[in-house]
Scaffold this active site. Structure first.
Site, mmCIF file in Angstrom:
data_model
loop_
_atom_site.group_PDB
_atom_site.id
_atom_site.type_symbol
_atom_site.label_atom_id
_atom_site.label_comp_id
_atom_site.label_asym_id
_atom_site.label_seq_id
_atom_site.Cartn_x
_atom_site.Cartn_y
_atom_site.Cartn_z
ATOM 1 N N LYS A 127 -5.753 -2.537 -7.942
ATOM 2 C CA LYS A 127 -5.141 -2.608 -6.610
ATOM 3 C C LYS A 127 -6.119 -3.022 -5.518
ATOM 4 O O LYS A 127 -5.746 -3.753 -4.596
ATOM 5 C CB LYS A 127 -4.475 -1.270 -6.278
ATOM 6 N N ASP B 220 3.800 1.645 -2.754
ATOM 7 C CA ASP B 220 3.636 2.980 -3.340
ATOM 8 C C ASP B 220 3.967 4.080 -2.332
ATOM 9 O O ASP B 220 4.658 5.053 -2.664
ATOM 10 C CB ASP B 220 2.205 3.176 -3.842
ATOM 11 N N GLY C 148 -7.306 3.966 -5.773
ATOM 12 C CA GLY C 148 -6.235 3.115 -5.275
ATOM 13 C C GLY C 148 -4.898 3.815 -5.135
ATOM 14 O O GLY C 148 -4.162 3.581 -4.169
#
Length: 280
Positions: A69, A106, A134
């Site tokens: 990420k 996310d 991440g």
């Protein structure tokens, strides 16, 4: 159905366990899209080249998971406001003429699962965030935006926890604790496991004393990767214990909306995958 399928993929290492292909294919069926979605194993050292090859072969939007990420963030010509805050990207949107615009879905995915599906009130909770990589970066800002009262970050390597706290920049609300000292630092009514210990088969060695009465415990992983933490939370008498399957589905829906302009319904595929995981 379109004659040329939309081609998407998720990049990660390891990636064979990923449920993202099943999720996106379900979303595509909802809208009658002809969609191809692959899981591509990409070690960090070859990720940039593999992503470029994917694009050159007609690939469209892509998802990115562990451990890529931060690398994905650096490959973007543009990033969304939320991704800029976090410094990590899990969704890549192709730009006309080449290049990528990076997003992080996310955080919104986690909040959607906790608040809308699990009916949890996050306001005024004291949160312990385990991990500072991440995954933690991707959700920390969304949790603060959702109204948690305080955020305490603990990581095996304290300098990474310090770096995340500095990035957030709210010293009156965000704190750092040494992992080995957690047992003497009090308790929290909201604990999130954002480490990769469960996925990698490592031990977390967490004291039960950190779990406050009526605590909410959530693992960002799902399936076998969440087993250890969830068992620990139940043994510690946490009242609400969840894995990250709902977050996975909701962040995927956010990514799908970025690529296709329509947000799919998530309940059918969540129920299907929940039944599958619970039967293992």
């Amino acid at each position: 159905m379109s004659e040329t399928p939309h081609r998407h993929a998720v990049f990660g290492h390891p990636i064979s366990h990923s449920l993202s292909p099943a999720i996106h294919r379900s979303f595509a069926r909802e809208f009658g899209l002809d969609l191809r979605y692959d899981a591509i194993d990409a070690p960090a050292e070859t990720f940039a080249a593999q992503l470029a090859e994917f694009r050159a072969q007609g690939g469209g939007g892509a998802n990115v998971t562990l451990p890529l990420k931060s690398l994905a963030f650096g490959l973007c010509a543009q990033v969304s406001d939320y991704a800029a805050r976090t410094g990590v990207v899990n969704t890549l949107e192709p730009l006309p003429g080449g290049g990528w615009r990076g997003h992080n879905t996310d955080g919104p995915g986690l909040i959607a699962d906790l608040v809308e599906r699990q009916r949890q009130d996050l306001r005024e909770r004291d949160l312990l965030l385990l991990g500072a990589g991440g995954a933690a970066q991707g959700v920390a800002f969304a949790l603060l935006d959702a109204g948690v009262r305080s955020l305490t970050i603990a990581n095996r390597h304290a300098e990474r926890a310090d770096a995340l706290a500095d990035r957030i920049g709210e010293p009156g609300r965000v704190h750092v604790r040494y992992w080995d000292d957690l047992a003497t630092q009090g308790s929290w009514d909201f604990i999130i496991n954002a480490t990769s210990a469960g996925v990698e088969g490592g031990s977390m060695d967490l004291p039960f004393a950190i779990v406050a009465p009526r605590a909410l415990c959530y693992d960002l992983s799902y399936g076998r990767g969440a087993t250890q933490f969830l068992a620990w939370a139940r043994t510690a008498h946490a009242v609400h214990v969840f894995d990250g399957l709902g977050m996975l589905v909701e962040q995927a829906a956010e990514a799908f909306a970025i690529w296709h302009g329509r947000r799919p319904d998530t309940e059918a595929i969540y129920a299907e995958l929940r039944a599958r995981l619970d039967s293992v």
